[in-house]
Scaffold this motif. Structure first.
Motif, PDB file in Angstrom:
ATOM      1  N   VAL A 260       0.889  -1.283  -0.047  1.00 25.55           N
ATOM      2  CA  VAL A 260      -0.027   0.115   0.024  1.00 25.55           C
ATOM      3  C   VAL A 260       0.957   1.211   0.035  1.00 25.55           C
ATOM      4  N   PHE A 261       0.954   1.992  -0.930  1.00 27.54           N
ATOM      5  CA  PHE A 261       1.578   3.211  -1.050  1.00 27.54           C
ATOM      6  C   PHE A 261       0.405   4.532  -0.571  1.00 27.54           C
ATOM      7  N   TRP A 262       1.156   5.318   0.226  1.00 29.64           N
ATOM      8  CA  TRP A 262       0.535   6.476   0.743  1.00 29.64           C
ATOM      9  C   TRP A 262       1.355   7.802   0.559  1.00 29.64           C
ATOM     10  N   HIS A 263       0.587   8.517  -0.152  1.00 31.74           N
ATOM     11  CA  HIS A 263       1.450   9.786  -0.689  1.00 31.74           C
ATOM     12  C   HIS A 263       1.071  10.923   0.381  1.00 31.74           C
ATOM     13  N   ASP A 264       2.247  11.976   0.168  1.00 30.51           N
ATOM     14  CA  ASP A 264       2.087  13.250   0.915  1.00 30.51           C
ATOM     15  C   ASP A 264       2.274  13.107   2.592  1.00 30.51           C
ATOM     16  N   TRP A 265       3.259  12.197   3.017  1.00 29.04           N
ATOM     17  CA  TRP A 265       3.496  12.282   4.183  1.00 29.04           C
ATOM     18  C   TRP A 265       4.467  13.353   4.579  1.00 29.04           C
ATOM     19  N   THR A 266       4.389  13.931   5.672  1.00 25.17           N
ATOM     20  CA  THR A 266       5.137  15.076   6.153  1.00 25.17           C
ATOM     21  C   THR A 266       6.196  14.350   7.078  1.00 25.17           C
ATOM     22  N   ARG A 267       7.157  15.220   7.456  1.00 26.77           N
ATOM     23  CA  ARG A 267       8.323  14.558   8.514  1.00 26.77           C
ATOM     24  C   ARG A 267       7.569  14.650   9.531  1.00 26.77           C
ATOM     25  N   GLU A 268       6.471  15.359  10.059  1.00 29.47           N
ATOM     26  CA  GLU A 268       5.652  15.199  11.201  1.00 29.47           C
ATOM     27  C   GLU A 268       5.029  13.868  11.375  1.00 29.47           C
ATOM     28  N   ASP A 269       4.430  13.617  10.205  1.00 31.12           N
ATOM     29  CA  ASP A 269       3.497  12.496  10.177  1.00 31.12           C
ATOM     30  C   ASP A 269       4.596  11.022  10.401  1.00 31.12           C
ATOM     31  N   LEU A 270       5.667  11.109   9.784  1.00 30.99           N
ATOM     32  CA  LEU A 270       6.615  10.091   9.740  1.00 30.99           C
ATOM     33  C   LEU A 270       7.285   9.875  11.119  1.00 30.99           C
ATOM     34  N   GLU A 271       7.495  10.956  11.934  1.00 31.64           N
ATOM     35  CA  GLU A 271       8.059  11.035  13.255  1.00 31.64           C
ATOM     36  C   GLU A 271       7.046  10.524  14.142  1.00 31.64           C
ATOM     37  N   SER A 272       5.873  11.019  14.034  1.00 28.69           N
ATOM     38  CA  SER A 272       4.559  10.584  14.761  1.00 28.69           C
ATOM     39  C   SER A 272       4.759   9.027  14.523  1.00 28.69           C
ATOM     40  N   LEU A 273       4.683   8.334  13.414  1.00 32.84           N
ATOM     41  CA  LEU A 273       4.523   6.937  13.170  1.00 32.84           C
ATOM     42  C   LEU A 273       5.640   6.178  14.096  1.00 32.84           C
ATOM     43  N   LYS A 274       6.798   6.721  14.072  1.00 33.97           N
ATOM     44  CA  LYS A 274       7.884   6.244  14.744  1.00 33.97           C
ATOM     45  C   LYS A 274       7.593   6.030  16.464  1.00 33.97           C
ATOM     46  N   VAL A 275       6.848   6.835  16.662  1.00 30.62           N
ATOM     47  CA  VAL A 275       6.489   7.046  18.195  1.00 30.62           C
ATOM     48  C   VAL A 275       5.504   6.106  18.501  1.00 30.62           C
ATOM     49  N   ASP A 276       5.215   4.804  18.146  1.00 33.87           N
ATOM     50  CA  ASP A 276       4.189   3.803  18.525  1.00 33.87           C
ATOM     51  C   ASP A 276       2.791   4.715  18.568  1.00 33.87           C
ATOM     52  N   ALA A 277       2.339   4.843  17.353  1.00 30.76           N
ATOM     53  CA  ALA A 277       1.156   5.856  17.353  1.00 30.76           C
ATOM     54  C   ALA A 277      -0.200   4.872  17.872  1.00 30.76           C
ATOM     55  N   LYS A 278       0.162   3.516  18.079  1.00 34.56           N
ATOM     56  CA  LYS A 278      -0.963   2.598  18.355  1.00 34.56           C
ATOM     57  C   LYS A 278      -1.470   3.158  19.766  1.00 34.56           C
ATOM     58  N   VAL A 279      -0.792   3.622  20.435  1.00 31.22           N
ATOM     59  CA  VAL A 279      -1.129   4.412  21.925  1.00 31.22           C
ATOM     60  C   VAL A 279      -1.598   5.615  22.022  1.00 31.22           C
ATOM     61  N   LEU A 280      -1.746   6.216  20.915  1.00 31.21           N
ATOM     62  CA  LEU A 280      -2.156   7.814  21.041  1.00 31.21           C
ATOM     63  C   LEU A 280      -3.722   7.842  21.093  1.00 31.21           C
ATOM     64  N   SER A 281      -4.077   8.307  21.996  1.00 26.71           N
ATOM     65  CA  SER A 281      -5.807   8.557  22.184  1.00 26.71           C
ATOM     66  C   SER A 281      -6.155   9.625  21.525  1.00 26.71           C
ATOM     67  N   SER A 282      -5.566  10.800  21.696  1.00 26.44           N
ATOM     68  CA  SER A 282      -5.996  12.221  21.039  1.00 26.44           C
ATOM     69  C   SER A 282      -4.955  12.871  20.959  1.00 26.44           C
ATOM     70  N   GLU A 283      -5.070  13.995  19.971  1.00 26.45           N
ATOM     71  CA  GLU A 283      -3.976  14.913  19.797  1.00 26.45           C
ATOM     72  C   GLU A 283      -4.397  16.243  18.937  1.00 26.45           C
ATOM     73  N   THR A 284      -3.801  17.264  18.851  1.00 26.37           N
ATOM     74  CA  THR A 284      -4.175  18.149  17.951  1.00 26.37           C
ATOM     75  C   THR A 284      -3.332  18.425  16.859  1.00 26.37           C
ATOM     76  N   PRO A 285      -3.835  18.509  15.771  1.00 29.24           N
ATOM     77  CA  PRO A 285      -2.726  18.631  14.451  1.00 29.24           C
ATOM     78  C   PRO A 285      -1.802  19.887  14.801  1.00 29.24           C
ATOM     79  N   ALA A 286      -0.377  19.757  14.596  1.00 28.63           N
ATOM     80  CA  ALA A 286       0.539  20.626  14.921  1.00 28.63           C
ATOM     81  C   ALA A 286       0.708  21.772  13.792  1.00 28.63           C
ATOM     82  N   SER A 287       0.242  21.344  12.563  1.00 22.33           N
ATOM     83  CA  SER A 287      -0.007  22.569  11.654  1.00 22.33           C
ATOM     84  C   SER A 287      -0.849  22.320  10.608  1.00 22.33           C
ATOM     85  N   PRO A 288      -1.456  23.189   9.674  1.00 21.90           N
ATOM     86  CA  PRO A 288      -2.339  22.961   8.638  1.00 21.90           C
ATOM     87  C   PRO A 288      -2.096  21.651   7.863  1.00 21.90           C
TER      88      PRO A 288
END
Length: 327
Positions: A260-288
């Motif tokens: 599965v290819f997924w386009h337009d990943w930002t550095r923020e998204d990739l960093e968040s993916l490394k942080v075990d996103a499976k345990v994140l329950s809620s968050e506010t986008p850091a930028s538009p």
């Protein structure tokens, strides 16, 4: 060898038993063959019995490949790379073509053999679709659908029975890239006059990013993979709207080795993916531009590799096993 059932049948019936047993064995053997082939992802396209020769003829097709017998010639020779290139970097395009050709470890398909599905049409359809055995496109911008259908590449693929497009009209005015009109995402620099900006927040120019009617109408778009009669896709590109929802929707249509290819990943998204996103329950986008892609990907997929803003995933083995146990 003595037939233990002989006392129970007449001589005439007893004489016919070997032939009946032969027929029974053939039927049982054929059913076993069909079951085995189906378990390995194949389905019978046609079954014909010729009574005169007492033979059984079968032709097979990979699951979901209905119509392969009518496939026309490949259309990669009509590709206009200068006019219909995908909105991707050279590295991203090369990565897509590598996986479409099956030139990666563990691939179960070769060049020109992949079943390719994409959310979002355009240069990806012309460039990647012409390198697949069959291509399935999901789009929601009706006017753009008509333009893409008129391209030489897609016209050739359609004539060759190698391309199907589902063009969904969500019944909503659209902006560039298929966003709903007035989506509310502003990437402009901070205004110099903050007081003037505050006073305009309630004006007609400032619109909500959530459109209940548009979101509800796009359910059909998200669930489109089931419309094509394909059991499982080999390569999938998520590059349209509602990408997190599309990631969940594609799960039932993946093999263990599908990518599965997924386009337009930002550095923020990739960093968040490394942080075990499976345990994140809620968050506010850091930028538009922070679309929180990782909130779906981190729960469903394993990251294989990236090229610029293009990420390649395979379904998480635990998720795949759970899906199979529920089937």
């Amino acid at each position: 060898m003595t037939d233990e059932y002989a006392p129970l049948v007449s001589p005439k019936t007893r004489d016919a038993r070997p032939a009946r047993r032969c027929i029974t064995c053939c039927v049982v053997g054929t059913l076993a063959l069909v079951a085995l082939a189906h378990a390995r992802g194949f389905q019978p396209r046609a079954v014909r019995v010729r009574r005169d020769q007492k033979s059984l003829q079968l032709s097979w097709a990979t699951a979901g490949d209905s119509g392969d017998s009518a496939l026309g010639p490949r259309c990669d020779d009509v590709l206009d790379a200068s006019s219909h290139a995908p909105a991707m970097t050279a590295r991203e395009t090369a990565l897509m073509l590598k996986y479409l050709a099956g030139a990666h470890e563990g691939s179960t398909w070769g060049p020109g053999e992949a079943l390719y599905l994409e959310w979002g049409s355009g240069g990806s359809t012309a460039t990647f679709g012409t390198h697949a055995r069959r291509t399935f496109t999901v789009e929601h911008a009706v006017e753009w659908c008509e333009q893409v259908r008129a391209w030489p590449e897609t016209s050739c693929m359609a004539r060759a029975n190698r391309w199907e497009m589902f063009c969904h009209d969500a019944g909503h005015a659209l902006e560039a890239w298929g966003y709903p009109d007035g989506h509310g995402y502003s990437f402009d620099a901070e205004p110099a006059n903050k007081e003037a900006a505050k006073s305009s927040e309630s004006s007609e120019s400032t619109k909500s990013s959530f459109h209940p009617g548009f979101h509800d109408a796009m359910r059909t778009y998200v669930q489109a993979p089931g419309r094509f009669g394909v059991a499982a896709y080999d390569v999938v590109l998520i590059d349209g709207r509602f990408r997190n929802a599309c990631a969940f929707a594609i799960l039932p249509y993946l093999r263990r080795g599908s990518v599965v290819f997924w386009h337009d990943w930002t550095r923020e998204d990739l960093e968040s993916l490394k942080v075990d996103a499976k345990v994140l329950s809620s968050e506010t986008p850091a930028s538009p531009t922070h679309r929180t892609y990782h909130r779906a990907a981190g729960r469903l997929f394993e990251l294989v590799e990236t090229a610029d803003t293009l990420a390649v995933f395979k379904v998480d083995p635990a998720v795949y096993d759970t899906m199979q146990s529920m089937a």
